[in-house]
Design a protein around this motif. Structure first.
Motif, PDB file in Angstrom:
ATOM      1  N   PHE A 135     -30.576 -19.697   8.136  1.00 55.50           N
ATOM      2  CA  PHE A 135     -30.207 -20.605   7.067  1.00 55.50           C
ATOM      3  C   PHE A 135     -30.950 -21.935   7.205  1.00 55.50           C
ATOM      4  CE2 PHE A 135     -27.094 -23.677   5.265  1.00 55.50           C
ATOM      5  CZ  PHE A 135     -27.184 -23.242   3.957  1.00 55.50           C
ATOM      6  N   GLU A 136     -31.106 -22.394   8.447  1.00 57.15           N
ATOM      7  CA  GLU A 136     -31.794 -23.673   8.677  1.00 57.15           C
ATOM      8  C   GLU A 136     -33.272 -23.585   8.313  1.00 57.15           C
ATOM      9  OE1 GLU A 136     -31.023 -26.814   9.523  1.00 57.15           O
ATOM     10  OE2 GLU A 136     -28.990 -26.141   9.110  1.00 57.15           O
ATOM     11  N   GLY A 161     -27.717 -30.166  10.182  1.00 56.08           N
ATOM     12  CA  GLY A 161     -28.091 -28.823  10.625  1.00 56.08           C
ATOM     13  C   GLY A 161     -28.309 -28.764  12.114  1.00 56.08           C
ATOM     14  N   ILE A 218     -27.185 -19.003  11.347  1.00 53.45           N
ATOM     15  CA  ILE A 218     -27.405 -20.382  10.918  1.00 53.45           C
ATOM     16  C   ILE A 218     -28.859 -20.782  11.114  1.00 53.45           C
ATOM     17  CG2 ILE A 218     -26.837 -22.766  11.531  1.00 53.45           C
ATOM     18  CD1 ILE A 218     -23.973 -21.892  11.738  1.00 53.45           C
ATOM     19  N   GLN A 239     -24.812 -18.347  15.350  1.00 54.42           N
ATOM     20  CA  GLN A 239     -25.977 -19.184  15.637  1.00 54.42           C
ATOM     21  C   GLN A 239     -27.228 -18.583  15.015  1.00 54.42           C
ATOM     22  OE1 GLN A 239     -26.174 -22.045  17.061  1.00 54.42           O
ATOM     23  NE2 GLN A 239     -27.570 -22.149  18.763  1.00 54.42           N
TER      24      GLN A 239
END
Lengths: 98, 240
Positions: free
Chosen positions: B213-214, B182, B210, B207
């Motif tokens: 999501f991270e 990640g 994500i 970005q």
């Protein structure tokens, strides 16, 4: 009494609609559980690799202790694969229980 | 583009060298201290006014507590509630470490095999000690389950031993790989944002997705780690 057939027809239409709805819902559920299955499968694949690696590492270490390279390395790598399968079996048993 | 692996480098902040070991206080140790201290501060702050009917702040730690409590009860059983504090600490430490690592210029100690591996080995030792304490010599049955002929012992015993030892290993690899991947992805996309100039808006959009999501992954992986160590501990308590 003449109404009865109409009632039955309405009822059967209702039942049909309900069954269609149910089938749709079930299809949805099975799809989401398939996604979950993919995640589980990926998680379990790590287990398989980990077994082989740990077996190989143990074999390497024990070989350098007993000075028997490469007998234990070869033997324990294979057993490590078996241990990986055993771990997958154990966790799938856990999964099937709930 | 900056090296995406640079963020995982351990740099000593206060160098301490003994004769044979390097026990410097590094940026990794700093991250661990910060996450541990922030857990204590958060819980202390939220629980400073303890009332029977929780207000909003008090309900945060209570919800977390109840969540892990139920997790332990379902996965380890009633006997396992003795070890609840250990598992609760494990979950909070890893979750806060993962989340803290997402801040820019911070350090993700959960992306290092050494840090997570130590926690996993702790879980392994915990498992063995609890198992021996509960079943005394019967613990050796773990290596040769009932119903297996003694002729197969030379095969089954090493397999079960490797199975026992490989579990913390797979636990470690799962968490470390997820965190490392990640963070590398975030760094590379961040590099694109800078390198593409005005067109960098496109990777910037991804970005931000994500990152969300991270955050999800950070909590999910802490949860998975906790569940699997619970099951692992439950194995030691339950198997006869």
């Amino acid at each position: 009494m003449t109404k009865t057939p109409k009632d039955i027809a309405a009822m059967s239409a209702k039942i049909k609609a309900f069954e269609q709805k149910k089938a749709l819902k079930e299809a949805e559920i099975s799809e989401s559980s398939r996604d979950k299955g993919a995640v589980t499968g990926f998680q379990l694949s790590i287990e398989l690799v980990a077994g082989v690696l740990v077996g190989a590492a143990m074999g390497y270490f024990l070989d350098s202790v007993f000075n028997t390279r490469p007998v234990l390395l070869a033997f324990l790598t294979v057993l490590g694969g078996a241990a990986g399968v055993l771990n997958i079996y154990k966790s799938s048993k856990e999964e099937l229980k709930d | 583009m900056a090296n995406p692996l640079e963020q995982f480098e351990i740099k000593p902040i206060i160098p301490i060298h003994t004769q044979s070991f390097d026990i410097s206080f590094s940026n990794s140790s700093l991250a661990m201290v910060i996450s541990a201290v922030s857990i204590v501060l958060l819980f202390g702050f939220c629980l400073r006014k303890r009332t029977l009917i929780p207000n909003l702040l008090q309900s945060i730690p209570e919800a977390l507590y109840e969540f892990i409590y139920n997790l332990v009860r379902t996965n380890v059983g009633k006997d396992g509630l003795k070890y609840f504090s250990f598992i609760f600490c494990l979950f909070l430490f890893i979750a806060f470490g993962n989340l803290f690592g997402l801040f820019p210029y911070s350090f993700t100690f959960t992306s290092h095999v050494a840090a997570v591996g130590a926690l996993s080995v702790l879980a392994l030792l915990f498992n063995i000690i609890v198992g021996i304490k509960k079943k005394k010599l019967g613990y050796l049955r773990t290596f040769l389950p009932k119903g297996i002929p003694y002729a197969l012992a030379p095969l089954v015993v090493p397999i079960e031993a490797i199975s026992l030892i490989s579990k913390p290993f797979s636990l470690t690899v799962r968490l470390v790989a997820n965190m490392t991947v990640g963070h590398i992805m975030l760094k590379i996309l961040g590099g694109f944002v800078v390198a593409l100039g005005i067109l960098g808006v496109v990777p910037l959009f991804f970005q931000s997705l994500i990152i969300i999501f991270e955050i999800f992954i950070a909590i999910l992986q802490a949860f998975i780690y906790t569940v699997l160590s619970c099951i692992y501990l439950g194995d030691a308590l339950r198997s006869h």
